[in-house]
Design an enzyme around this catalytic site. Structure first.
Site, short mmCIF file in Angstrom:
data_model
loop_
_atom_site.label_atom_id
_atom_site.label_comp_id
_atom_site.label_asym_id
_atom_site.label_seq_id
_atom_site.Cartn_x
_atom_site.Cartn_y
_atom_site.Cartn_z
N THR A 167 1.01 -1.07 0.01
CA THR A 167 0.07 0.17 0.06
C THR A 167 0.77 1.36 0.03
O THR A 167 0.57 2.36 -0.66
CB THR A 167 -1.00 0.14 1.24
OG1 THR A 167 -1.49 -1.25 1.26
CG2 THR A 167 -1.96 1.19 1.12
N ASP A 206 -6.80 -3.47 -3.06
CA ASP A 206 -5.97 -4.19 -2.10
C ASP A 206 -6.86 -5.59 -2.05
O ASP A 206 -7.89 -5.62 -2.48
CB ASP A 206 -6.15 -3.90 -0.67
CG ASP A 206 -5.08 -4.09 0.03
OD1 ASP A 206 -4.22 -4.80 -0.54
OD2 ASP A 206 -4.99 -3.75 1.33
N ARG A 252 5.41 -3.50 9.44
CA ARG A 252 4.24 -3.33 9.95
C ARG A 252 4.48 -4.06 11.42
O ARG A 252 3.91 -3.33 12.50
CB ARG A 252 3.04 -4.09 9.25
CG ARG A 252 1.66 -3.79 10.30
CD ARG A 252 0.39 -4.14 9.56
NE ARG A 252 0.24 -3.29 8.57
CZ ARG A 252 -0.41 -3.95 7.48
NH1 ARG A 252 -0.59 -5.19 7.21
NH2 ARG A 252 -0.63 -3.12 6.26
#
Ligand code: ADP
Length: 334
Positions: A66, A110, A218
């Site tokens: 992303t 996505d 992440r």
């Protein structure tokens, strides 16, 4: 860059992601080959005054797909609209988005593996020659109309490229695979995030945290945030190795980044099924987890550590897994 969202933003973790999400190429650590490829494609498109070719990114969740889409939008000075495969239920959903696109806009989808057939079929001609074919009416009076779409770029992201049909895949100008990050890259990401969050963290603590971050940005950011909570509540001005160790113990994460479920998965294969080979469904039933979650979330990381093999006859726990869990040697029956 103007960001239009077709999905809802939900809460704190989203904000956290947005503040830590790099918005300049210099801050996007690692994945050098991909960055090089993309920069070349974008430069060429800009020289021709065209929109960038359609792009497909694949790789595990949290690796930066992303973020790349947003960086491309910024570089191309284009608006970006974001949506996701499961949201697009009907042909009309995607048709509405496509007909509203402005020239050179970027559409980011996505979870592209969850796009259904009806939507995929609308996308084929849209990607191929910017045409939208719509069926108006029903029965004998139904007719097809064709609309021209403005130049646009579709960026699709998926964790499961094998679930995308061949024809769909072939319509992208480039397919780029994001890999797990190197340890030193994760360290850089933690260092940068630490500065943004305003925490002091020692180099040793950064290294320790990086080792437990599953080579995934992440995860690194999430763990850093938990360590920040811990140090704040315990009045520690600096995040050092002790803070990291205590936070990880509290979260039941071991020194390699394995969580409870990862360990249970391996233990089930080892203890219930003699180390395998054992079928995915049997493991899922024993673990009380969805097969898809096991395949997508747990197994890739365990395989990257060399703890698990996927074989045609089933899953096998390796000698390294036995060692890590401190369980006696793997016995091979002949
Ligand atoms: P994906 O779309 O692959 O699930 P994201 O692009 O949402 O992953 O990345 C998750 C978070 O990880 C981002 O918000 C960002 O903070 C961080 N991140 C991802 N890739 C990088 C990178 N290459 N450099 C620095 N931070 C990154």
């Amino acid at each position: 860059m103007n960001i239009k969202k077709t999905t809802k933003n939900n809460g704190e973790d989203q904000n956290f992601e947005i503040t830590l999400r790099p918005d300049q190429w210099e801050d996007y650590v690692g994945q050098e080959k991909i960055k090089e490829n993309l920069k070349l494609m974008m430069q060429a498109a800009q020289q021709r005054n065209e929109s960038c070719d359609h792009l497909l990114f694949y790789g595990q969740a949290g690796l930066g797909k992303t973020t790349l889409a947003y960086l491309i939008a910024k570089e191309m000075a284009a608006n970006i609209r974001t949506t996701s495969g499961p949201i697009l239920e009907k042909a009309g959903d995607i048709a509405a988005i496509l007909t509203n696109l402005e020239p050179k806009e970027i559409l980011f989808i996505d979870e592209a593996h969850r796009i259904n057939k009806l939507v995929e079929e609308i996308l084929y001609p849209a990607l191929e020659n910017r045409k939208l074919h719509l069926i108006i009416g029903k029965g004998p009076s139904a007719r097809t109309i064709s609309l021209d779409l403005p130049p646009f770029t579709l960026i699709a992201a998926t964790t499961k490229i094998n679930l995308l049909s061949g024809p769909f895949r072939s319509r992208f100008g480039a397919t780029l695979k994001l890999d797990y990050y190197r340890l030193e890259d994760i360290e850089k990401i933690i260092g940068r995030s630490g500065r943004i969050l305003g925490v002091t963290i020692t180099p040793e603590a950064i290294r320790r945290l990086a080792q437990t971050s599953r080579f995934t940005p992440r995860v690194a950011n999430r763990l850093l945030k938990r360590c920040r909570d811990y140090s704040q509540v315990h009045n520690k001005k600096v995040i050092d190795e002790e803070v990291i160790a205590e936070t990880l113990t509290m979260l039941e994460i071991d020194e390699l980044g394995l969580e409870n479920t990862d360990r249970r998965l391996l233990e089930i294969i080892i203890k219930k099924f003699h180390g395998g080979p054992v079928g995915l469904k049997a493991v899922a039933a024993a673990l009380n987890e969805e097969t898809g979650t096991i395949e997508d979330v747990y197994e890739p990381f365990l395989m990257s550590l060399g703890f698990l093999h996927r074989t045609p006859t089933g899953r096998i726990a390796t000698a390294a897994a036995y060692k890590h869990l401190n369980i006696g040697q793997r016995v091979t029956f002949v």
